[in-house]
Design a protein around this motif. Structure first.
Motif, PDB file in Angstrom:
ATOM      1  N   PRO A  32      25.239  36.861  10.742  1.00 47.02           N
ATOM      2  CA  PRO A  32      25.647  35.698  10.363  1.00 47.02           C
ATOM      3  C   PRO A  32      24.778  34.683  10.927  1.00 47.02           C
ATOM      4  O   PRO A  32      24.092  34.843  12.083  1.00 47.02           O
ATOM      5  N   GLY A  33      24.487  33.436  10.198  1.00 48.21           N
ATOM      6  CA  GLY A  33      23.578  32.362  10.462  1.00 48.21           C
ATOM      7  C   GLY A  33      22.249  32.419   9.928  1.00 48.21           C
ATOM      8  O   GLY A  33      22.031  33.152   8.854  1.00 48.21           O
ATOM      9  N   VAL A  34      21.355  31.814  10.287  1.00 48.98           N
ATOM     10  CA  VAL A  34      19.943  31.547   9.792  1.00 48.98           C
ATOM     11  C   VAL A  34      19.080  32.456  10.724  1.00 48.98           C
ATOM     12  O   VAL A  34      19.060  32.530  11.741  1.00 48.98           O
ATOM     13  N   GLN A  46      25.496  30.551  15.181  1.00 48.45           N
ATOM     14  CA  GLN A  46      26.170  29.837  15.998  1.00 48.45           C
ATOM     15  C   GLN A  46      27.622  30.625  16.202  1.00 48.45           C
ATOM     16  O   GLN A  46      28.255  30.143  17.405  1.00 48.45           O
ATOM     17  N   THR A  47      27.947  31.253  15.352  1.00 43.36           N
ATOM     18  CA  THR A  47      29.159  32.117  15.574  1.00 43.36           C
ATOM     19  C   THR A  47      29.078  33.115  16.704  1.00 43.36           C
ATOM     20  O   THR A  47      30.174  33.021  17.947  1.00 43.36           O
ATOM     21  N   ALA A  52      17.649  31.287  18.489  1.00 45.37           N
ATOM     22  CA  ALA A  52      16.357  31.957  18.570  1.00 45.37           C
ATOM     23  C   ALA A  52      16.445  33.195  19.190  1.00 45.37           C
ATOM     24  O   ALA A  52      15.403  33.386  19.943  1.00 45.37           O
ATOM     25  N   VAL A  53      17.399  33.902  19.092  1.00 45.22           N
ATOM     26  CA  VAL A  53      17.509  35.417  19.717  1.00 45.22           C
ATOM     27  C   VAL A  53      16.460  36.129  18.925  1.00 45.22           C
ATOM     28  O   VAL A  53      16.653  36.312  17.594  1.00 45.22           O
TER      29      VAL A  53
END
Length: 95
Positions: A32-34, A46-47, A52-53
């Motif tokens: 999930p996410g960008v 955000q979840t 930036a992982v």
């Protein structure tokens, strides 16, 4: 951490399926996410509180298989597009 669970799951699937890792074309991971594609794949989710992982780099610690990491919605659409294009060869690309 989630990376450990992904790698454990991957090992379990390969072992229980009796699949030689040399026969695997790649591993798809939907998150999930960008997902920022570049010299390094970075996930902003955000979840999970991720900013930036470097997910691909973290997964590399436990597999040398090719990785494809993208937003979960995109990873679900791509296989469907491939099947549709196989059925209708002159179909425009889904990309």
């Amino acid at each position: 951490m989630i990376v450990d669970r992904i790698l454990t799951g991957l090992g379990t699937v390969l072992a229980s399926g009796g699949v030689d890792s040399n026969a695997v074309l790649g591993i798809g991971v939907g998150v999930p996410g960008v997902v920022e594609q570049g010299s390094e794949v970075l996930v902003h989710g955000q979840t999970y509180g991720w900013d930036a992982v470097p997910l691909a780099r973290l997964l590399r610690s436990g597999t040398s298989l090719p990785l494809y990491i993208d937003n979960g919605a995109k990873t679900m659409v791509r296989p469907s597009c491939g099947l549709a294009q196989a059925a209708v060869p002159d179909m425009r690309s889904c990309a």
